[in-house]
Design a protein around this motif. Structure first.
Motif, mmCIF file in Angstrom:
data_model
loop_
_atom_site.group_PDB
_atom_site.id
_atom_site.type_symbol
_atom_site.label_atom_id
_atom_site.label_comp_id
_atom_site.label_asym_id
_atom_site.label_seq_id
_atom_site.Cartn_x
_atom_site.Cartn_y
_atom_site.Cartn_z
ATOM 1 N N LEU A 183 21.539 13.711 -1.398
ATOM 2 C CA LEU A 183 20.279 14.127 -0.783
ATOM 3 C C LEU A 183 19.194 13.083 -1.011
ATOM 4 C CD1 LEU A 183 20.214 17.931 -1.635
ATOM 5 C CD2 LEU A 183 20.388 16.921 0.635
ATOM 6 N N VAL A 184 19.161 12.512 -2.211
ATOM 7 C CA VAL A 184 18.175 11.467 -2.501
ATOM 8 C C VAL A 184 18.397 10.273 -1.586
ATOM 9 C CG1 VAL A 184 17.394 9.805 -4.225
ATOM 10 C CG2 VAL A 184 17.785 12.186 -4.884
ATOM 11 N N ARG A 185 19.650 9.856 -1.426
ATOM 12 C CA ARG A 185 19.945 8.719 -0.547
ATOM 13 C C ARG A 185 19.533 9.027 0.889
ATOM 14 N NH1 ARG A 185 25.073 8.420 -3.550
ATOM 15 N NH2 ARG A 185 25.017 6.635 -4.961
ATOM 16 N N ILE A 195 10.627 17.050 -2.427
ATOM 17 C CA ILE A 195 11.186 17.188 -3.772
ATOM 18 C C ILE A 195 12.561 17.824 -3.675
ATOM 19 C CG2 ILE A 195 10.867 18.302 -6.026
ATOM 20 C CD1 ILE A 195 7.795 18.336 -5.293
ATOM 21 N N VAL A 196 13.531 17.226 -4.352
ATOM 22 C CA VAL A 196 14.880 17.797 -4.409
ATOM 23 C C VAL A 196 15.014 18.574 -5.716
ATOM 24 C CG1 VAL A 196 17.357 17.317 -4.463
ATOM 25 C CG2 VAL A 196 15.831 15.929 -3.026
ATOM 26 N N LEU A 197 15.350 19.850 -5.605
ATOM 27 C CA LEU A 197 15.492 20.725 -6.771
ATOM 28 C C LEU A 197 16.976 21.037 -6.959
ATOM 29 C CD1 LEU A 197 14.064 22.439 -8.950
ATOM 30 C CD2 LEU A 197 13.940 24.287 -7.264
ATOM 31 N N ALA A 198 17.520 20.627 -8.105
ATOM 32 C CA ALA A 198 18.953 20.775 -8.353
ATOM 33 C C ALA A 198 19.193 21.474 -9.681
ATOM 34 C CB ALA A 198 19.632 19.403 -8.348
ATOM 35 N N GLY A 199 20.435 21.914 -9.876
ATOM 36 C CA GLY A 199 20.810 22.601 -11.106
ATOM 37 C C GLY A 199 22.002 23.500 -10.836
ATOM 38 N N VAL A 246 3.799 20.086 1.030
ATOM 39 C CA VAL A 246 4.933 19.736 0.176
ATOM 40 C C VAL A 246 6.193 20.358 0.774
ATOM 41 C CG1 VAL A 246 5.920 19.862 -2.158
ATOM 42 C CG2 VAL A 246 3.444 19.796 -1.872
ATOM 43 N N ILE A 247 7.328 19.675 0.630
ATOM 44 C CA ILE A 247 8.621 20.233 1.019
ATOM 45 C C ILE A 247 9.537 20.200 -0.191
ATOM 46 C CG2 ILE A 247 10.673 19.942 2.464
ATOM 47 C CD1 ILE A 247 8.843 18.756 4.618
ATOM 48 N N VAL A 248 10.216 21.321 -0.458
ATOM 49 C CA VAL A 248 11.173 21.408 -1.561
ATOM 50 C C VAL A 248 12.549 21.703 -0.970
ATOM 51 C CG1 VAL A 248 11.834 22.587 -3.684
ATOM 52 C CG2 VAL A 248 9.406 22.238 -3.161
ATOM 53 N N ILE A 249 13.537 20.869 -1.306
ATOM 54 C CA ILE A 249 14.915 21.095 -0.886
ATOM 55 C C ILE A 249 15.681 21.659 -2.070
ATOM 56 C CG2 ILE A 249 17.043 20.061 -0.028
ATOM 57 C CD1 ILE A 249 15.388 17.884 1.261
ATOM 58 N N GLU A 250 16.204 22.866 -1.915
ATOM 59 C CA GLU A 250 17.038 23.468 -2.953
ATOM 60 C C GLU A 250 18.459 22.998 -2.691
ATOM 61 O OE1 GLU A 250 19.441 25.322 -4.190
ATOM 62 O OE2 GLU A 250 18.739 27.276 -4.835
ATOM 63 N N ALA A 251 18.998 22.182 -3.622
ATOM 64 C CA ALA A 251 20.199 21.407 -3.336
ATOM 65 C C ALA A 251 21.473 22.229 -3.271
ATOM 66 C CB ALA A 251 20.359 20.304 -4.389
ATOM 67 N N SER A 252 21.528 23.390 -3.876
ATOM 68 C CA SER A 252 22.773 24.154 -3.956
ATOM 69 C C SER A 252 23.358 24.407 -2.573
ATOM 70 C CB SER A 252 22.532 25.500 -4.647
ATOM 71 O OG SER A 252 22.159 25.304 -5.984
ATOM 72 N N HIS A 258 6.868 10.692 8.343
ATOM 73 C CA HIS A 258 5.937 11.683 7.798
ATOM 74 C C HIS A 258 6.220 12.020 6.343
ATOM 75 C CE1 HIS A 258 4.925 12.084 11.957
ATOM 76 N NE2 HIS A 258 6.008 12.755 12.277
ATOM 77 N N ILE A 259 7.373 11.609 5.804
ATOM 78 C CA ILE A 259 7.770 12.048 4.468
ATOM 79 C C ILE A 259 7.812 10.886 3.489
ATOM 80 C CG2 ILE A 259 9.112 13.976 5.386
ATOM 81 C CD1 ILE A 259 11.657 12.362 4.730
ATOM 82 N N VAL A 260 7.705 11.230 2.213
ATOM 83 C CA VAL A 260 7.883 10.268 1.133
ATOM 84 C C VAL A 260 8.676 10.977 0.031
ATOM 85 C CG1 VAL A 260 5.712 10.850 -0.040
ATOM 86 C CG2 VAL A 260 6.730 8.588 -0.370
ATOM 87 N N TYR A 261 9.524 10.242 -0.627
ATOM 88 C CA TYR A 261 10.354 10.819 -1.679
ATOM 89 C C TYR A 261 9.477 11.366 -2.791
ATOM 90 C CZ TYR A 261 13.821 10.967 -5.470
ATOM 91 O OH TYR A 261 14.621 11.360 -6.507
ATOM 92 N N GLY A 262 9.726 12.635 -3.182
ATOM 93 C CA GLY A 262 8.896 13.291 -4.189
ATOM 94 C C GLY A 262 9.579 13.529 -5.511
ATOM 95 N N GLY A 263 10.836 13.042 -5.668
ATOM 96 C CA GLY A 263 11.504 13.159 -6.957
ATOM 97 C C GLY A 263 12.676 14.121 -6.938
ATOM 98 N N LEU A 264 13.638 13.859 -7.828
ATOM 99 C CA LEU A 264 14.780 14.741 -8.044
ATOM 100 C C LEU A 264 14.568 15.477 -9.360
ATOM 101 C CD1 LEU A 264 17.621 15.901 -7.710
ATOM 102 C CD2 LEU A 264 18.537 13.747 -8.610
#
Length: 377
Positions: free
Chosen positions: A112-114, A15-19, A98-104, A123-129
């Protein structure tokens, strides 16, 4: 790719976490770590400053890995090392769910999504932005960072945070802006509509909106000392019990369960999936396409605009049926259930039904979303 690290039976959602600064994404991230539904979470950040690490002194240099307790890990990396650390975190020994990427500080969210969609890591699958927005400072943020509209356009889930600081009319206005930004754009993945939107305070999102509760094999979780997370969960349960249903975190979204004992029509199913309504964030489960593929059920993973099918053989005594759960915000459960019901075949195939050319052609739309082994090359 490390050849000694075999693919897992179940891929780990990333999961990509942005803001933007002040949106509350750090608060949301730490909330997930404290309320992780039993999951072991791996966190990738640009520096350790955003993670609450108690009783520990960390230098914060790039390339560090720190245990957060309860099986969770945190890595501080830069963008060039992202693939390397994803490989490290997805090794079976880490046992992460679960893996969370903090985008900052790492990269633009869409980059990051690309990178994730193009990753060769099996081993991974896209979990959403997930884009976190401070509703109280929304207009000021757009003036300082006009690129926020681009972020909203590619987001799968928008979390409107700090909603206690604005009225309902202002929330509705911002929702309209988010919906307009989420109209189909050139760099957005195909399928689905605008992002699902949830309103929260203090970053308190229900973890089950983002990922499933962990299911451990019997005996894997041994008796252990009561943790701080256990106490927090018990305290929250007591608070919710006395606060009414609207206070519950899961009141921010709806879920729809669908079961069919006759096969699903592949073409009609793909018409439904290719036109998913606004607000529908996740779909999980498996589909029986009957004569389209008698030997396999099709595990379905959809998040935002992303869609993936994974064919898996039916076990000998497994009932042939479709079971799906749809999760979103502002969706119409009855309408979704009706649309799925309309995707069913009229009757189940007879035992002597074989896959002919027509059945094979009907599966072409489904097979577009099946990852082939050579896709990882």
């Amino acid at each position: 790719m490390n050849p000694s690290s075999p693919p897992r039976k179940q891929q780990i959602p990333v999961i990509v976490l942005a803001g933007f600064l002040g949106s509350g994404k750090t608060t949301l991230l730490n909330h997930l770590l404290r309320n992780r539904a039993g999951n072991r979470i791996g966190v990738i950040v640009n520096d350790f400053g955003s993670i609450e690490i108690d009783a520990m002194t960390v230098s914060g240099q790039v390339g560090s890995t720190v245990s957060l307790g309860n099986g969770c890990l945190c890595c501080a990396v830069d963008a060039s090392e992202l693939d390397t650390f994803l490989e490290t975190l997805t090794r079976p020994a880490t046992r992460l769910d679960v893996i969370v990427i903090e985008a900052s500080g790492l990269a633009e969210p869409q980059e990051l999504v690309r990178m994730l969609l193009a990753s060769g890591n099996p081993h991974i699958v896209y979990g959403g932005l997930v884009e976190v927005v401070d509703v109280a400072e929304f207009d000021a943020t757009r003036r300082r960072h006009p690129e926020i509209d681009r972020h909203l356009a590619v987001a799968d889930l928008v979390v409107l945070n700090k909603t206690d600081r604005v009225g309902s009319e202002e929330q509705a206005r911002i929702r309209d802006v988010v919906a307009a930004a989420g109209a189909p754009a050139g760099d957005a993945p195909a399928g689905g509509g605008a992002a699902a939107v949830v309103c929260v305070t203090y970053g308190r999102i229900d973890p089950e909106l983002l990922f499933d509760p962990a299911l451990r094999p019997d005996g894997e979780e041994k008796a252990r000392q009561l943790t701080f997370e256990d106490l927090l969960l018990a305290e929250r349960a007591e608070e919710e019990a006395g606060a009414g249903h609207d206070h519950h975190l899961h009141a921010a979204y709806e879920s729809v369960s669908f079961t069919a004992d006759v096969p699903m029509n592949p073409r009609r199913s793909m018409e439904f999936l290719d036109s998913r309504p606004q607000g529908l964030y996740r779909i999980k489960g498996f589909v029986d396409f009957g004569a389209g593929d008698r030997g396999n059920k099709y595990v379905l993973h959809a998040v935002g605009r992303f869609l993936r099918f994974d064919p898996q053989p039916w076990t000998r005594d497994e009932p042939r049926r479709t079971q799906l759960v749809l999760i979103g915000s502002g969706i119409d459960p009855e309408q979704l259930h009706k649309e799925l019901a309309d995707c069913r075949e009229i009757a189940a195939p007879t035992p002597d039904t074989t896959q002919d050319a027509a059945h094979e052609r009907s599966m072409w739309g489904v097979l577009r979303y099946v990852q082939r082994p050579d896709d990882d090359a």
